[in-house]
Design a protein around this motif. Structure first.
Motif, short mmCIF file in Angstrom:
data_model
loop_
_atom_site.label_atom_id
_atom_site.label_comp_id
_atom_site.label_asym_id
_atom_site.label_seq_id
_atom_site.Cartn_x
_atom_site.Cartn_y
_atom_site.Cartn_z
N ALA A 118 6.58 -11.61 -16.09
CA ALA A 118 6.21 -10.62 -15.08
C ALA A 118 6.51 -11.13 -13.68
CB ALA A 118 4.74 -10.25 -15.21
N ASP A 119 6.36 -12.44 -13.49
CA ASP A 119 6.66 -13.01 -12.18
C ASP A 119 8.15 -12.98 -11.86
OD1 ASP A 119 4.01 -13.58 -11.70
OD2 ASP A 119 4.12 -15.64 -12.47
N LEU A 120 8.98 -12.76 -12.88
CA LEU A 120 10.43 -12.76 -12.68
C LEU A 120 10.99 -11.36 -12.41
CD1 LEU A 120 11.44 -15.24 -15.55
CD2 LEU A 120 11.14 -15.74 -13.11
N VAL A 121 10.16 -10.33 -12.52
CA VAL A 121 10.62 -8.97 -12.19
C VAL A 121 10.81 -8.88 -10.68
CG1 VAL A 121 10.04 -6.52 -12.23
CG2 VAL A 121 9.47 -7.97 -14.20
N GLU A 122 12.01 -8.51 -10.27
CA GLU A 122 12.32 -8.45 -8.84
C GLU A 122 12.38 -6.99 -8.39
OE1 GLU A 122 16.00 -10.54 -8.45
OE2 GLU A 122 15.08 -12.52 -8.84
N VAL A 123 11.49 -6.65 -7.49
CA VAL A 123 11.41 -5.28 -6.99
C VAL A 123 11.77 -5.28 -5.50
CG1 VAL A 123 9.97 -3.22 -6.75
CG2 VAL A 123 9.53 -4.84 -8.62
N GLU A 124 12.72 -4.46 -5.14
CA GLU A 124 13.09 -4.31 -3.73
C GLU A 124 12.31 -3.13 -3.15
OE1 GLU A 124 16.96 -3.57 -0.80
OE2 GLU A 124 17.21 -3.60 -2.99
N TYR A 125 11.45 -3.45 -2.20
CA TYR A 125 10.61 -2.42 -1.58
C TYR A 125 11.07 -2.16 -0.14
CZ TYR A 125 7.09 -3.35 -5.26
OH TYR A 125 6.41 -3.50 -6.45
N GLU A 126 10.94 -0.93 0.27
CA GLU A 126 11.07 -0.57 1.69
C GLU A 126 9.68 -0.15 2.16
OE1 GLU A 126 12.82 3.02 4.47
OE2 GLU A 126 13.78 2.64 2.54
N PRO A 127 8.97 -1.04 2.85
CA PRO A 127 7.60 -0.70 3.27
C PRO A 127 7.57 0.55 4.14
CG PRO A 127 7.99 -3.05 3.51
CD PRO A 127 9.34 -2.42 3.24
N VAL A 153 -13.43 -3.61 0.27
CA VAL A 153 -12.86 -3.59 1.62
C VAL A 153 -11.36 -3.79 1.55
CG1 VAL A 153 -12.88 -4.70 3.89
CG2 VAL A 153 -15.01 -4.50 2.59
N PHE A 154 -10.62 -2.94 2.25
CA PHE A 154 -9.18 -3.11 2.45
C PHE A 154 -8.93 -3.47 3.90
CE2 PHE A 154 -9.61 -0.04 -1.01
CZ PHE A 154 -8.74 -0.55 -1.96
N ASP A 155 -7.90 -4.27 4.15
CA ASP A 155 -7.53 -4.51 5.54
C ASP A 155 -6.69 -3.34 6.05
OD1 ASP A 155 -4.88 -4.88 4.69
OD2 ASP A 155 -4.92 -7.05 4.94
N ALA A 156 -6.25 -3.43 7.29
CA ALA A 156 -5.54 -2.31 7.91
C ALA A 156 -4.24 -1.99 7.19
CB ALA A 156 -5.27 -2.62 9.38
N GLY A 157 -3.67 -2.97 6.48
CA GLY A 157 -2.43 -2.74 5.76
C GLY A 157 -2.62 -2.32 4.32
N GLY A 158 -3.87 -2.09 3.91
CA GLY A 158 -4.15 -1.64 2.56
C GLY A 158 -4.28 -2.75 1.54
N GLN A 159 -4.33 -4.01 2.00
CA GLN A 159 -4.53 -5.13 1.08
C GLN A 159 -6.02 -5.25 0.74
OE1 GLN A 159 -2.13 -6.97 -0.37
NE2 GLN A 159 -0.60 -5.73 0.69
N LEU A 160 -6.31 -5.51 -0.53
CA LEU A 160 -7.70 -5.63 -0.98
C LEU A 160 -8.26 -6.97 -0.53
CD1 LEU A 160 -10.05 -4.45 -2.61
CD2 LEU A 160 -9.07 -5.53 -4.64
N ALA A 166 0.82 -1.21 0.00
CA ALA A 166 0.00 0.00 0.00
C ALA A 166 0.86 1.26 0.00
CB ALA A 166 -0.93 0.00 1.21
N HIS A 167 2.05 1.16 0.57
CA HIS A 167 2.94 2.32 0.63
C HIS A 167 4.36 1.79 0.80
CE1 HIS A 167 3.70 6.64 2.38
NE2 HIS A 167 4.03 6.53 1.11
N ALA A 168 5.23 2.14 -0.11
CA ALA A 168 6.61 1.65 -0.01
C ALA A 168 7.51 2.48 -0.90
CB ALA A 168 6.69 0.18 -0.43
N ARG A 169 8.77 2.51 -0.51
CA ARG A 169 9.79 3.13 -1.33
C ARG A 169 10.39 2.05 -2.24
NH1 ARG A 169 11.94 5.54 2.41
NH2 ARG A 169 11.15 7.63 2.03
N VAL A 201 5.57 3.70 -4.27
CA VAL A 201 4.22 3.25 -4.60
C VAL A 201 3.31 3.69 -3.47
CG1 VAL A 201 4.87 1.30 -6.05
CG2 VAL A 201 4.66 0.97 -3.57
N ARG A 202 2.07 4.03 -3.81
CA ARG A 202 1.17 4.59 -2.81
C ARG A 202 -0.13 3.81 -2.67
NH1 ARG A 202 4.21 8.83 -4.83
NH2 ARG A 202 5.01 10.24 -3.21
N SER A 203 -0.23 2.68 -3.35
CA SER A 203 -1.39 1.80 -3.16
C SER A 203 -1.06 0.43 -3.72
CB SER A 203 -2.64 2.36 -3.84
OG SER A 203 -2.52 2.31 -5.25
#
Length: 778
Positions: A128-137, A681-688, A45-48, A106-108
């Motif tokens: 697409a499943d092979l794209v590796e993205v490093e996120y900082e939540p 409905v989204f949960d508290a962490g922004g997951q659908l 939902a939100h990450a660098r 990313v913001r959602s």
């Protein structure tokens, strides 16, 4: 009256093509050398974004290219920019720019991070499943009320308190004085639940770059192809609009969700350029639609009414939070705007103060969904009226009657500056009560009780503002004498091919089978604004009338020459030119054919017969209507059954009653869906949480009784044809009628509030929390 003319219930001319499987949607189109695109969406939902490794994806079988936000920056592409109040003379706010692929953050969940193009769809998905993205939540915020709390995580650092812009209408001092002098004050806090449009056709796009010309062709599931061209070409690709041809063929539903601009429309064009002009096709899965489509509604609002001892309304306050999601989505700001403008509904309220804040959250962006602010306004005022009636002890029908704006007061100016031009709200309500057999309810309620069920009834009266912008329509004859309508609007289920043909048949007398229809191609239609906001019959219809009148005036001098008469002695009626006072006549089609002659055409005439007409919704029109609903509730399960439903809609002049009622019935279905079962409905962490049709419930045909509906023709005075919109009426009137009926059934158990959607579980819990199960059975 002509057999196929205005007012006749002509069956849709489009239907034989659709019901025999000959519709042509974007997914039906395949181009030579076509490859396939798949979007990589954010799981956070939100990450660098700390890094993206595409090496494995690029090396996968069949992969043509993999694009990321770094490529967007390298190619110096632009972003989508929303409409803001300051663009219309309103207050300044924070304008969120939306890159077609995320850059930095990313913001959602569902924000686009990468675009993979391969020879086949399966290969693109595997890569697409092979794209590796490093996120900082990062901390996220999901709900409206949490977003505006002090210290809440910032969706955008530049937007204080996560408010993009605040709007206000009315007069605070006058309204405060009205409340200070009131005998009664009623207050309600309501939730307008977030919903998904769930069009029968998911969004899709095909882009092709043409290296020789430097131009592009985009096939898009858009309600507004010219608008899509303007934004994709001008804002993102940064090319002149004549370098992008947008084709929106048959489109399977839109409801406002397909009116804005999505990254995929630009991605396929850009990717095609990166792939040396190979067409790139992208089609959303239903799961991707839940994540990637803009959602609708999502409002938390507190409303108050001040009333005197007799139930006359003295003032109204409204304070609303409207979700915008992670980015403002083109016209999403119109939702709080319309909710403010129409806050008083159909009631004569002398003092109003309304505030709305457009709030950013780490959720999917929002779009103007069928009604766009009008349902929110109607739900609030109708629920306040119901609460006031209970508090004061006045019948809900009587309190409405005491506060309706009378027909004699039209035009009636509101606090927001708009003016209702016409309407007879008392008459429409009374007619609807008779249609619904309001007085027969006690007998039906007794029968329900005998069967162990709770029965309730509810009324909802709505008004909305329909039509916006100007429009251009063209009528063109070909050498054979047949006629083509070139429409700047865009039909995606409304039946424009039929109703426009009816109009032209009525005005020009051309056989309806000799009328063809063109729309949705920016090369074939020079100017267009698309279809949304119930605008097409108002602006498109009146523009078409101007074009028809111009055709007659252009053809009349030629008809005079052909009949060897003075132009002043020629009149037009029933499809032919006549010499006044004689029985001599000449069909318009014969004159049109003559104007196509290859030689000996009088020099004062252009070759061919064509005319355009324009019209602007300045001012708009104000459809209104009354809905009455009866429900049965099983107290053991909380299941609600729609038992009866009646409506009367003041839609002004009716062009085609069959199609108009179909529009209203479809809107009612969506309004009932929101009232009873639909909710994103989204949960508290922004997951659908509601990411499929297993989790997101929609009504089916067997959830509805037979609709009993009547169209009231009270012509608008804001346009020559007297038309008022009808496309959003059902979705606006249904929620208050349904929820009021549910509460009426539950009120004997001490339940006086329930949020939408009134699901069986929510109703069951309300009953049990009041310890009312036994009482219900009795």
């Amino acid at each position: 009256m002509k057999k196929f003319g205005i007012g006749q219930p002509v069956s849709r001319l489009e239907d034989p093509r659709f019901i025999t499987g000959r519709g042509r949607y974007v997914d039906d189109i395949n181009l030579p050398q076509q490859c396939y695109g798949v979007v990589v969406m954010s799981p956070h939902a939100h990450a660098r974004i700390k890094g993206i490794d595409t090496a494995k994806a690029k090396a996968a079988p069949g992969v043509v290219t993999v694009l990321t936000g770094a490529d967007v920056e390298a190619d110096k592409l632009g972003s989508f920019s929303p409409i803001m109040p300051e663009d219309m003379g309103g207050p300044k706010g924070y304008r969120t720019l939306r890159s077609i692929l995320a850059v930095g953050k990313v913001r959602s969940v569902g924000e686009r991070v990468a675009f993979v193009v391969a020879e086949t769809l399966a290969q693109a998905r595997d890569a697409a499943d092979l794209v590796e993205v490093e996120y900082e939540p990062l901390p996220s915020v999901v709900t409206l009320e949490d977003a505006v709390k002090p210290g809440a995580p910032a969706v955008w650092d530049e937007a204080p308190n996560n408010v993009s812009v605040a709007l206000m209408m009315g007069n605070k001092e006058t309204t405060d004085a009205a409340f200070a002098n009131a005998k009664h004050v009623v207050t309600l806090k309501l939730n307008n639940s977030r919903v998904s449009a769930n069009t029968i056709e998911p969004r899709a796009a095909i882009g092709q770059y043409h290296p020789d010309s430097g131009g592009y062709t985009l096939y898009s599931t858009s309600q507004n192809p010219h608008g899509t061209r303007a934004h994709v070409a001008g804002n993102v690709l940064k090319v002149p609009e004549n370098k992008l041809r947008v084709i929106s063929p048959d489109v399977g539903g839109g409801f406002g969700m397909k009116n804005g601009n999505y990254p995929e429309d630009a991605l396929v064009c850009w990717a095609s350029r990166r792939c040396d002009g190979r067409p790139v096709k992208w089609v959303a899965t239903r799961s991707e639609s839940f994540l990637g489509d803009a959602h609708g509604r999502d409002q938390v609002v507190t409303g108050e009414l001040a009333l005197d001892e007799k139930g006359k309304i003295l003032g109204m306050r409204m304070n609303a939070l409207h979700a915008m999601g992670s980015h403002l989505f083109e016209a999403s700001i119109v939702v709080p705007l319309f909710a403010l403008k129409l806050a008083p509904g159909v009631y004569d309220i002398p003092a109003v103060h309304a505030v709305a804040q457009a709030v950013l959250t780490n959720t999917a962006p929002m779009a103007p969904y069928r009604g766009a602010g009008r349902p929110e306004a109607t739900f609030l005022i109708e629920q306040l009226i119901e609460r006031a009636a209970r508090v004061i002890g006045v019948d809900p029908i009587e309190i409405r009657r005491r506060n309706f704006i009378p027909a004699s007061a039209m035009p009636h100016k509101l606090h927001s500056g708009i003016a209702y031009d016409s309407g007879d709200f008392v008459r429409v309500m009374d007619d609807c009560l008779r249609l619904a057999d309001w007085n027969g309810f006690p007998k039906r309620a007794a029968a329900s009780k005998k069967n162990g069920k709770l029965r309730g009834r509810g009324i909802g009266y709505f008004v909305e503002e329909a039509a916006i912008f100007n429009e251009r329509m063209v009528i063109r004859f070909d050498p054979s004498g047949t006629l083509m309508i070139i429409a700047g609007t865009h039909s995606h289920g409304q039946g424009h091919q039929t109703v426009y043909a009816q109009m032209v048949h009525e005005w020009l007398g051309v056989p309806i089978e000799s009328i063809s229809f063109v729309q949705g191609d920016t090369d074939a239609v020079p100017i267009g604004r698309g279809t949304y906001g119930s605008r097409s019959m108002h602006v498109g219809g009146n523009a078409l009338k101007h074009a028809a009148d111009a055709i007659i005036e252009k053809a009349k001098p030629m008809a005079a020459i052909m009949m060897e008469a003075a132009a002043g002695d020629i009149e037009f009626k029933d499809g032919s030119f006549h010499i006044v006072g004689t029985d001599r006549s000449l069909p318009l089609t014969a004159v049109a054919q003559s104007l196509h002659r290859p030689m000996f055409l009088p020099p004062q005439f252009d070759v061919g017969l064509e005319a355009s007409g324009t019209f602007a919704a300045e001012p708009s029109n104000y459809p209104n209507g009354c809905h009455v609903c009866e429900v049965e509730i099983d107290p053991e399960t909380g299941v609600v059954t729609l038992a009866r439903y009646a409506s009367i809609g003041d839609v002004g002049k009716v062009v085609n009653s069959l199609l108009c009622e179909g529009q209203i019935h479809g809107g009612v279905a969506q309004g009932v869906g929101q009232a009873l079962m639909e909710s994103i409905v989204f949960d508290a962490g922004g997951q659908l949480v509601t990411g499929s049709f297993q989790d997101y419930a929609m009504p089916r045909a067997d959830d509805f009784p037979d609709f009993v509906s009547v169209l009231a023709e009270i012509p608008a005075t804001t346009n020559p044809l007297g038309i008022k919109g009808a496309g959003e009426a059902g979705a606006t009137g249904a929620p208050p009628a349904v929820i009021t009926a549910v509460l009426d059934a539950l009120r004997p158990l001490g339940i006086d509030h329930i949020d939408m959607p009134a699901t069986p579980n929510r109703i069951w819990q309300a009953i049990h929390s009041h310890g009312a199960t036994k009482a219900a059975a009795e």
